[in-house]
Design a protein around this motif. Structure first.
Motif, PDB file in Angstrom:
ATOM      1  N   SER A 162       0.815  -1.217   0.000  1.00  0.00           N
ATOM      2  CA  SER A 162       0.000   0.000   0.000  1.00  0.00           C
ATOM      3  C   SER A 162       0.848   1.266   0.000  1.00  0.00           C
ATOM      4  O   SER A 162       0.423   2.305  -0.505  1.00  0.00           O
ATOM      5  N   ASP A 163       2.079   1.181   0.556  1.00  0.00           N
ATOM      6  CA  ASP A 163       2.922   2.377   0.614  1.00  0.00           C
ATOM      7  C   ASP A 163       3.872   2.499  -0.583  1.00  0.00           C
ATOM      8  O   ASP A 163       4.715   3.401  -0.616  1.00  0.00           O
ATOM      9  N   SER A 164       3.756   1.601  -1.567  1.00  0.00           N
ATOM     10  CA  SER A 164       4.632   1.697  -2.743  1.00  0.00           C
ATOM     11  C   SER A 164       3.853   2.001  -4.019  1.00  0.00           C
ATOM     12  O   SER A 164       4.393   1.928  -5.115  1.00  0.00           O
ATOM     13  N   ARG A 165       2.579   2.355  -3.874  1.00  0.00           N
ATOM     14  CA  ARG A 165       1.757   2.581  -5.061  1.00  0.00           C
ATOM     15  C   ARG A 165       2.249   3.772  -5.886  1.00  0.00           C
ATOM     16  O   ARG A 165       2.252   3.726  -7.116  1.00  0.00           O
ATOM     17  N   GLU A 166       2.644   4.863  -5.214  1.00  0.00           N
ATOM     18  CA  GLU A 166       3.100   6.044  -5.961  1.00  0.00           C
ATOM     19  C   GLU A 166       4.353   5.734  -6.768  1.00  0.00           C
ATOM     20  O   GLU A 166       4.467   6.134  -7.941  1.00  0.00           O
ATOM     21  N   ASP A 167       5.295   4.997  -6.177  1.00  0.00           N
ATOM     22  CA  ASP A 167       6.516   4.614  -6.913  1.00  0.00           C
ATOM     23  C   ASP A 167       6.163   3.713  -8.092  1.00  0.00           C
ATOM     24  O   ASP A 167       6.753   3.830  -9.176  1.00  0.00           O
ATOM     25  N   ALA A 168       5.197   2.821  -7.888  1.00  0.00           N
ATOM     26  CA  ALA A 168       4.777   1.921  -8.976  1.00  0.00           C
ATOM     27  C   ALA A 168       4.179   2.714 -10.131  1.00  0.00           C
ATOM     28  O   ALA A 168       4.446   2.426 -11.305  1.00  0.00           O
ATOM     29  N   VAL A 169       3.373   3.717  -9.812  1.00  0.00           N
ATOM     30  CA  VAL A 169       2.757   4.546 -10.855  1.00  0.00           C
ATOM     31  C   VAL A 169       3.827   5.278 -11.658  1.00  0.00           C
ATOM     32  O   VAL A 169       3.782   5.308 -12.896  1.00  0.00           O
ATOM     33  N   ILE A 170       4.802   5.860 -10.975  1.00  0.00           N
ATOM     34  CA  ILE A 170       5.885   6.570 -11.673  1.00  0.00           C
ATOM     35  C   ILE A 170       6.625   5.618 -12.602  1.00  0.00           C
ATOM     36  O   ILE A 170       6.895   5.929 -13.770  1.00  0.00           O
ATOM     37  N   MET A 199      -4.241   4.631 -21.834  1.00  0.00           N
ATOM     38  CA  MET A 199      -4.042   3.771 -20.665  1.00  0.00           C
ATOM     39  C   MET A 199      -4.865   4.249 -19.475  1.00  0.00           C
ATOM     40  O   MET A 199      -5.067   5.449 -19.284  1.00  0.00           O
ATOM     41  N   VAL A 200      -5.311   3.278 -18.702  1.00  0.00           N
ATOM     42  CA  VAL A 200      -5.940   3.532 -17.404  1.00  0.00           C
ATOM     43  C   VAL A 200      -5.109   2.823 -16.347  1.00  0.00           C
ATOM     44  O   VAL A 200      -4.683   1.680 -16.550  1.00  0.00           O
ATOM     45  N   ILE A 201      -4.852   3.502 -15.234  1.00  0.00           N
ATOM     46  CA  ILE A 201      -4.227   2.838 -14.084  1.00  0.00           C
ATOM     47  C   ILE A 201      -5.172   2.963 -12.894  1.00  0.00           C
ATOM     48  O   ILE A 201      -5.541   4.075 -12.504  1.00  0.00           O
ATOM     49  N   ASN A 202      -5.587   1.837 -12.361  1.00  0.00           N
ATOM     50  CA  ASN A 202      -6.355   1.821 -11.113  1.00  0.00           C
ATOM     51  C   ASN A 202      -5.355   1.840  -9.967  1.00  0.00           C
ATOM     52  O   ASN A 202      -4.858   0.806  -9.543  1.00  0.00           O
ATOM     53  N   VAL A 203      -5.049   3.048  -9.512  1.00  0.00           N
ATOM     54  CA  VAL A 203      -4.078   3.193  -8.423  1.00  0.00           C
ATOM     55  C   VAL A 203      -4.647   2.582  -7.154  1.00  0.00           C
ATOM     56  O   VAL A 203      -3.947   1.918  -6.385  1.00  0.00           O
ATOM     57  N   SER A 204      -5.920   2.813  -6.938  1.00  0.00           N
ATOM     58  CA  SER A 204      -6.663   2.139  -5.865  1.00  0.00           C
ATOM     59  C   SER A 204      -7.719   1.275  -6.537  1.00  0.00           C
ATOM     60  O   SER A 204      -8.426   1.748  -7.430  1.00  0.00           O
ATOM     61  N   MET A 205      -7.864   0.039  -6.123  1.00  0.00           N
ATOM     62  CA  MET A 205      -8.888  -0.814  -6.716  1.00  0.00           C
ATOM     63  C   MET A 205     -10.280  -0.255  -6.458  1.00  0.00           C
ATOM     64  O   MET A 205     -10.560   0.266  -5.372  1.00  0.00           O
TER      65      MET A 205
END
Length: 459
Positions: free
Chosen positions: A226-234, A313-319
């Motif tokens: 849950s705390d690595s989502r922003e890094d994953a998006v980048i 593209m779509v990214i579901n950052v939060s499900m």
């Protein structure tokens, strides 16, 4: 003749000619299933997603009943957002080309009430608007619905989600019991069922199954903490380098936090959520649609009803909280025959949501581990355009040709440097290639449009 040919419907020859001109060759499923009942005067409940052709369906239905000689309000279309209302009004106007003197008026927040009041004094056949502003004009007795023939509730589920139940009840109470009611909703929660029982008479039900998104959209699921989502998006944005993308979050706080991170890294990004002022929201959407912004970070309610023709593209950052919302998000990419990409980040807390999704789409497989980043030296893509805001619009008789003419006169700019133009009631916006933006701004501020000078600024 195909069974889905518009010529099978009891439409006027002028209307059929208009449809042919607009290249509306065959009815979509929602049109084929709902239009015969609408044209027969029946109440209709249609469950269909954005992009299904529902706007043209109810537009054709209400236009068939209009009397151009009667300048009382004969049709009312209620929408959850100003953006959707503007799109709906534009579509009705396009389809009304063959009907002389049909006036379609948009009543939404974000525009001074006095301007709308002046327009109402001249009469209107069709009003399209948001519940809050419609109710405001109604309680001030600036508009009357005693002669209303058709009431349309577009995206009714979202209007209820946004808390418009009380406004809807008051508006509906001011309409004749003999009206035709058309209700469109992507989902059918218990609130909608309760609403239809109270306001509709023996409605015809139309349910249009969504096209299987597996065929046109590649879905990828990545397991993250849950705390690595922003890094994953980048990482994903740098590796994939989409021309444009929407990143979905569940809350306004998450949306703003991710926007801040991406903006600080150097991405061309804007946020879209419920706390934005109407003008800021409108300008954000304009910039995204005209390629002045590449990435939109949005909540579901804010993104509902967006008219986006092509999305990489779509990214579901939060499900998403439920399967219907996930399908709606994912369905924004992969349109117009293109293959889209939808990436969903799955945290340990999302296990239950993912299992529910697998029940609906058994071919999804399991979430993958996010691979090692291969984009350490890659820089975020910049937007190719920028937007100029002109303080003048339809009320000043401005047209797109006036703006293009001013910019290309004497070869100051070439036509390829000018992008999308949007003319609104009192404002206009034009997209310009970034390297020509200052030249274009100087041209607009120092030249005349329609014999007048209008202030212009870069957004």
């Amino acid at each position: 003749m195909s069974v889905t040919d518009f010529a099978n419907l009891p439409l006027s020859s002028e209307q059929l000619a208009t449809l042919k001109t607009l290249q509306y060759n065959q009815m979509t499923p929602v049109q084929a299933q709902s239009l015969p009942a609408m044209l027969a005067g029946d109440d209709v409940i249609a469950q269909a997603q954005t992009g299904s052709g529902k706007t043209a369906a109810f537009a054709l239905g209400l236009l068939a009943r209009l009397n151009p000689a009667d300048f009382h309000v004969q049709s009312l279309v209620l929408c959850p957002t100003r953006e959707l209302a503007e799109q709906v009004a534009d579509e009705i106007r396009r389809l009304a080309r063959s009907q002389a003197n049909i006036k379609v008026l948009t009543l939404c927040g974000g525009v001074p009430s006095r301007i709308q009041t002046q327009s109402l004094q001249h009469g209107a056949h069709v009003i399209v608007g948001t519940p809050g502003r419609i109710l405001d004009h109604l309680t001030q007795q600036r508009v009357h619905f005693s002669r209303l023939q058709t009431l349309v509730l577009d995206e009714a589920d979202r209007m209820l989600d946004m808390g418009f139940q009380a406004e809807l009840d008051q508006i509906i109470a001011a309409t004749p019991a003999t009206r035709q009611t058309l209700l469109f909703s992507a989902t059918f929660p218990s609130q909608i069922a309760s609403l239809t029982e109270r306001l509709m008479r023996s409605p015809k039900h139309v349910v249009v199954e969504e096209n299987p998104i597996e065929n046109s959209i590649e879905q990828v699921f990545y397991e993250v903490s849950s705390d690595s989502r922003e890094d994953a998006v980048i990482q994903l944005l740098l590796e994939r380098q989409p021309d444009n993308a929407i990143l979905f979050c569940n809350t306004k706080r998450e949306t703003h936090a991710l926007f801040t991170v991406l903006h600080n890294v150097g991405f061309s990004v804007q946020a879209l959520h419920g706390d934005l002022e109407q003008r800021d929201r409108e300008q954000t959407l304009l910039q995204f649609n005209n390629k002045s912004v590449r990435i939109l970070v949005a909540t579901d309610v804010a993104a509902r009803g967006l008219d986006i023709k092509a999305l990489d593209m779509v990214i579901n950052v939060s499900m998403a909280h439920d399967t219907d919302t996930h399908i709606h998000r994912v369905g924004r990419t992969g349109r117009a025959g293109e293959v889209g990409l939808a990436i969903t980040l799955v945290t340990p807390a999302d296990e239950y949501k993912f299992r529910l999704l697998q029940d609906t789409m058994p071919t999804l497989g399991q979430p993958q581990q996010l691979p090692e980043s291969a984009a350490q030296q890659v820089r975020p893509l910049h937007a190719e355009m920028t937007t100029i805001h002109i303080m003048g619009g339809k009320k000043d008789k401005l047209r797109p040709g006036d703006i293009v003419g001013a910019l290309t006169r004497n070869n100051v700019l070439d036509f390829d440097s000018v992008g999308k133009i949007s003319i609104q009631s009192i404002n206009s916006y034009v997209a310009i290639k970034k390297d020509k933006a200052k030249l274009a701004l100087s041209c607009l501020n120092n030249d005349k449009l329609k014999g007048r000078r209008f202030k212009a600024r870069l957004l």
